[in-house]
Design a protein around this motif. Structure first.
Motif, short mmCIF file in Angstrom:
data_model
loop_
_atom_site.label_atom_id
_atom_site.label_comp_id
_atom_site.label_asym_id
_atom_site.label_seq_id
_atom_site.Cartn_x
_atom_site.Cartn_y
_atom_site.Cartn_z
N GLY A 27 -18.80 -24.48 21.60
CA GLY A 27 -19.70 -23.35 21.72
C GLY A 27 -20.16 -23.08 23.13
O GLY A 27 -20.82 -22.09 23.38
N VAL A 28 -19.83 -23.94 24.09
CA VAL A 28 -20.23 -23.72 25.47
C VAL A 28 -19.01 -23.23 26.23
O VAL A 28 -18.00 -23.91 26.29
CB VAL A 28 -20.76 -25.03 26.11
CG1 VAL A 28 -21.11 -24.80 27.58
CG2 VAL A 28 -21.95 -25.54 25.35
N ALA A 29 -19.10 -22.05 26.80
CA ALA A 29 -17.97 -21.47 27.51
C ALA A 29 -17.81 -22.13 28.87
O ALA A 29 -18.79 -22.44 29.54
CB ALA A 29 -18.18 -19.96 27.69
N ALA A 30 -16.57 -22.37 29.26
CA ALA A 30 -16.29 -22.93 30.59
C ALA A 30 -16.54 -21.85 31.63
O ALA A 30 -16.42 -20.67 31.35
CB ALA A 30 -14.83 -23.37 30.63
N PRO A 31 -16.90 -22.25 32.85
CA PRO A 31 -17.17 -21.26 33.90
C PRO A 31 -15.98 -20.35 34.13
O PRO A 31 -16.14 -19.17 34.37
CB PRO A 31 -17.47 -22.09 35.14
CG PRO A 31 -17.65 -23.49 34.67
CD PRO A 31 -17.10 -23.59 33.29
N ASP A 32 -14.78 -20.88 34.08
CA ASP A 32 -13.60 -20.05 34.24
C ASP A 32 -12.63 -20.39 33.12
O ASP A 32 -11.69 -21.15 33.30
CB ASP A 32 -12.97 -20.28 35.61
CG ASP A 32 -11.91 -19.26 35.94
OD1 ASP A 32 -11.48 -18.53 35.02
OD2 ASP A 32 -11.53 -19.18 37.11
N ALA A 33 -12.90 -19.83 31.96
CA ALA A 33 -12.12 -20.15 30.77
C ALA A 33 -10.65 -19.80 30.94
O ALA A 33 -9.78 -20.49 30.43
CB ALA A 33 -12.70 -19.42 29.56
N GLU A 34 -10.36 -18.74 31.69
CA GLU A 34 -8.97 -18.34 31.90
C GLU A 34 -8.21 -19.41 32.69
O GLU A 34 -7.09 -19.77 32.35
CB GLU A 34 -8.92 -17.01 32.63
CG GLU A 34 -7.54 -16.38 32.64
CD GLU A 34 -7.57 -14.98 33.21
OE1 GLU A 34 -6.68 -14.68 34.02
OE2 GLU A 34 -8.47 -14.20 32.85
N ALA A 35 -8.81 -19.94 33.74
CA ALA A 35 -8.17 -20.99 34.54
C ALA A 35 -7.99 -22.26 33.70
O ALA A 35 -6.97 -22.94 33.79
CB ALA A 35 -8.99 -21.29 35.79
#
Length: 123
Positions: free
Chosen positions: A20-28
């Protein structure tokens, strides 16, 4: 490209985020995970490197097998430190060099303000 490769490599090596916690740069992070999975698929012996026999096996498994000498040529292109094998970092760098750059997000031009009303001239 080198910085992006380091981000992808770091993202693949980073511990998983809490649910539930999104990574700062989910795409990377997603790209790093895909790169790591591909690397591990090619690194059949689990040595942490892709070596000539693994590249040869890969090329022979293709629907149209490539000649054996192409394996050495392909390895030489990716093996930038010339140690005869492809490290995780070299693999990421090669993938990033082969990928088209992301589109530049140019800000859209602001709309000009509406013209000010002109006062009516006397007759």
């Amino acid at each position: 490209a080198e910085a992006a490769a380091e981000e992808a490599a770091a993202a693949a090596d980073a511990p998983q985020e809490e649910a539930g916690v999104a990574a700062p740069d989910a795409e990377a992070e997603a790209a790093g995970a895909r790169y790591r999975a591909a690397f591990e698929q090619f690194d059949k012996d689990g040595s942490g490197f892709i070596e000539l026999p693994e590249v040869e096996a890969l090329l022979q498994s293709l629907p149209e097998p490539a000649p054996q000498d192409e394996a050495a040529a392909l390895l030489a292109i990716v093996d930038t430190d010339e140690d005869g094998r492809v490290s995780w970092r070299e693999f990421c760098n090669a993938l990033l060099r082969a990928s088209p750059p992301p589109p530049a997000s140019a800000p859209s031009p602001a709309s000009p303000p509406p013209p000010a009303p002109t006062p009516a001239s006397p007759p």
